[in-house]
Design a protein around this motif. Structure first.
Motif, PDB file in Angstrom:
ATOM      1  N   MET A   1       0.841  -1.166   0.000  1.00  0.00           N
ATOM      2  CA  MET A   1       0.000   0.000   0.000  1.00  0.00           C
ATOM      3  C   MET A   1       0.892   1.236   0.000  1.00  0.00           C
ATOM      4  O   MET A   1       1.879   1.301   0.711  1.00  0.00           O
ATOM      5  N   ASN A   2       0.514   2.212  -0.787  1.00  0.00           N
ATOM      6  CA  ASN A   2       1.295   3.450  -0.777  1.00  0.00           C
ATOM      7  C   ASN A   2       0.578   4.506   0.062  1.00  0.00           C
ATOM      8  O   ASN A   2      -0.554   4.321   0.512  1.00  0.00           O
ATOM      9  N   LEU A   3       1.234   5.610   0.276  1.00  0.00           N
ATOM     10  CA  LEU A   3       0.720   6.648   1.160  1.00  0.00           C
ATOM     11  C   LEU A   3      -0.599   7.236   0.663  1.00  0.00           C
ATOM     12  O   LEU A   3      -1.506   7.499   1.448  1.00  0.00           O
ATOM     13  N   ASN A   4      -0.725   7.434  -0.635  1.00  0.00           N
ATOM     14  CA  ASN A   4      -1.978   7.985  -1.171  1.00  0.00           C
ATOM     15  C   ASN A   4      -3.162   7.083  -0.861  1.00  0.00           C
ATOM     16  O   ASN A   4      -4.248   7.570  -0.530  1.00  0.00           O
ATOM     17  N   GLU A   5      -2.988   5.775  -0.977  1.00  0.00           N
ATOM     18  CA  GLU A   5      -4.071   4.839  -0.648  1.00  0.00           C
ATOM     19  C   GLU A   5      -4.433   4.932   0.827  1.00  0.00           C
ATOM     20  O   GLU A   5      -5.610   4.926   1.190  1.00  0.00           O
ATOM     21  N   LEU A   6      -3.440   5.020   1.676  1.00  0.00           N
ATOM     22  CA  LEU A   6      -3.666   5.132   3.111  1.00  0.00           C
ATOM     23  C   LEU A   6      -4.451   6.399   3.450  1.00  0.00           C
ATOM     24  O   LEU A   6      -5.428   6.358   4.202  1.00  0.00           O
ATOM     25  N   VAL A   7      -4.051   7.503   2.879  1.00  0.00           N
ATOM     26  CA  VAL A   7      -4.724   8.771   3.149  1.00  0.00           C
ATOM     27  C   VAL A   7      -6.173   8.726   2.685  1.00  0.00           C
ATOM     28  O   VAL A   7      -7.079   9.165   3.390  1.00  0.00           O
ATOM     29  N   ARG A   8      -6.415   8.150   1.520  1.00  0.00           N
ATOM     30  CA  ARG A   8      -7.791   8.034   1.020  1.00  0.00           C
ATOM     31  C   ARG A   8      -8.635   7.137   1.917  1.00  0.00           C
ATOM     32  O   ARG A   8      -9.807   7.410   2.150  1.00  0.00           O
ATOM     33  N   MET A   9      -8.053   6.054   2.449  1.00  0.00           N
ATOM     34  CA  MET A   9      -8.783   5.142   3.333  1.00  0.00           C
ATOM     35  C   MET A   9      -9.267   5.856   4.586  1.00  0.00           C
ATOM     36  O   MET A   9     -10.320   5.545   5.118  1.00  0.00           O
ATOM     37  N   ARG A  10      -8.493   6.793   5.086  1.00  0.00           N
ATOM     38  CA  ARG A  10      -8.820   7.517   6.316  1.00  0.00           C
ATOM     39  C   ARG A  10      -9.611   8.785   6.051  1.00  0.00           C
ATOM     40  O   ARG A  10      -9.890   9.543   6.959  1.00  0.00           O
ATOM     41  N   ASN A  11      -9.948   9.026   4.777  1.00  0.00           N
ATOM     42  CA  ASN A  11     -10.741  10.195   4.388  1.00  0.00           C
ATOM     43  C   ASN A  11     -10.111  11.525   4.797  1.00  0.00           C
ATOM     44  O   ASN A  11     -10.809  12.474   5.123  1.00  0.00           O
ATOM     45  N   PHE A  12      -8.802  11.581   4.793  1.00  0.00           N
ATOM     46  CA  PHE A  12      -8.146  12.851   5.043  1.00  0.00           C
ATOM     47  C   PHE A  12      -8.333  13.730   3.816  1.00  0.00           C
ATOM     48  O   PHE A  12      -8.377  13.249   2.691  1.00  0.00           O
ATOM     49  N   THR A  13      -8.437  15.018   4.049  1.00  0.00           N
ATOM     50  CA  THR A  13      -8.587  15.963   2.948  1.00  0.00           C
ATOM     51  C   THR A  13      -7.472  16.995   3.045  1.00  0.00           C
ATOM     52  O   THR A  13      -6.730  17.039   4.024  1.00  0.00           O
ATOM     53  N   LEU A  14      -7.418  17.851   2.059  1.00  0.00           N
ATOM     54  CA  LEU A  14      -6.404  18.905   2.074  1.00  0.00           C
ATOM     55  C   LEU A  14      -6.644  19.903   3.202  1.00  0.00           C
ATOM     56  O   LEU A  14      -5.759  20.665   3.553  1.00  0.00           O
ATOM     57  N   THR A  15      -7.845  19.894   3.786  1.00  0.00           N
ATOM     58  CA  THR A  15      -8.118  20.817   4.892  1.00  0.00           C
ATOM     59  C   THR A  15      -7.581  20.275   6.210  1.00  0.00           C
ATOM     60  O   THR A  15      -7.450  21.025   7.175  1.00  0.00           O
ATOM     61  N   ASN A  16      -7.291  18.978   6.287  1.00  0.00           N
ATOM     62  CA  ASN A  16      -6.695  18.412   7.490  1.00  0.00           C
ATOM     63  C   ASN A  16      -5.208  18.749   7.522  1.00  0.00           C
ATOM     64  O   ASN A  16      -4.536  18.703   6.496  1.00  0.00           O
ATOM     65  N   LYS A  17      -4.713  19.060   8.700  1.00  0.00           N
ATOM     66  CA  LYS A  17      -3.286  19.284   8.884  1.00  0.00           C
ATOM     67  C   LYS A  17      -2.690  17.963   9.349  1.00  0.00           C
ATOM     68  O   LYS A  17      -2.886  17.547  10.481  1.00  0.00           O
ATOM     69  N   VAL A  18      -1.989  17.295   8.433  1.00  0.00           N
ATOM     70  CA  VAL A  18      -1.455  15.960   8.687  1.00  0.00           C
ATOM     71  C   VAL A  18       0.064  16.021   8.689  1.00  0.00           C
ATOM     72  O   VAL A  18       0.672  16.590   7.783  1.00  0.00           O
ATOM     73  N   LYS A  19       0.669  15.423   9.715  1.00  0.00           N
ATOM     74  CA  LYS A  19       2.130  15.354   9.788  1.00  0.00           C
ATOM     75  C   LYS A  19       2.540  13.889   9.713  1.00  0.00           C
ATOM     76  O   LYS A  19       1.960  13.036  10.369  1.00  0.00           O
ATOM     77  N   LEU A  20       3.534  13.611   8.901  1.00  0.00           N
ATOM     78  CA  LEU A  20       4.096  12.269   8.795  1.00  0.00           C
ATOM     79  C   LEU A  20       5.300  12.186   9.718  1.00  0.00           C
ATOM     80  O   LEU A  20       6.165  13.060   9.685  1.00  0.00           O
ATOM     81  N   VAL A  21       5.331  11.149  10.539  1.00  0.00           N
ATOM     82  CA  VAL A  21       6.437  10.976  11.477  1.00  0.00           C
ATOM     83  C   VAL A  21       7.081   9.625  11.220  1.00  0.00           C
ATOM     84  O   VAL A  21       6.419   8.588  11.278  1.00  0.00           O
ATOM     85  N   ARG A  22       8.359   9.647  10.913  1.00  0.00           N
ATOM     86  CA  ARG A  22       9.120   8.417  10.662  1.00  0.00           C
ATOM     87  C   ARG A  22      10.064   8.218  11.841  1.00  0.00           C
ATOM     88  O   ARG A  22      11.081   8.891  11.962  1.00  0.00           O
ATOM     89  N   HIS A  23       9.678   7.288  12.731  1.00  0.00           N
ATOM     90  CA  HIS A  23      10.476   7.066  13.938  1.00  0.00           C
ATOM     91  C   HIS A  23      11.722   6.246  13.612  1.00  0.00           C
ATOM     92  O   HIS A  23      11.637   5.117  13.159  1.00  0.00           O
ATOM     93  N   GLN A  24      12.860   6.858  13.842  1.00  0.00           N
ATOM     94  CA  GLN A  24      14.146   6.205  13.694  1.00  0.00           C
ATOM     95  C   GLN A  24      15.123   7.023  14.526  1.00  0.00           C
ATOM     96  O   GLN A  24      15.688   7.995  14.057  1.00  0.00           O
TER      97      GLN A  24
END
Length: 78
Positions: free
Chosen positions: A1-24
């Protein structure tokens, strides 16, 4: 699954402020923290400047190179 599919599954829109966090983190074994159920706690004690001004956090475990494993979507509590 790619990120675009994940975002669509969660119904995020451009109005949501979403931060991606890569823990390392070189100071902590984040994979071990995830395995023993402590990564959410580790994530919750990060300073505000880490997550900044966002409504949602998409959390990933860092893998080799630029790869990452999705571990959860969280709504930020202010």
């Amino acid at each position: 699954m790619n990120l675009n599919e994940l975002v669509r599954m969660r119904n995020f829109t451009l109005t949501n402020k979403v931060k991606l966090v890569r823990h390392q983190d070189p100071n902590y074994d984040t994979k071990l923290l995830h395995k023993i159920g402590m990564l959410e706690f580790y994530q919750s004690i990060q300073s505000n400047d880490v997550f900044g001004n966002c409504d949602y956090i998409l959390s990933f475990l860092g893998e080799e190179g630029r790869k990452a494993i999705f571990i959860g979507a969280y709504q930020k509590n202010y």
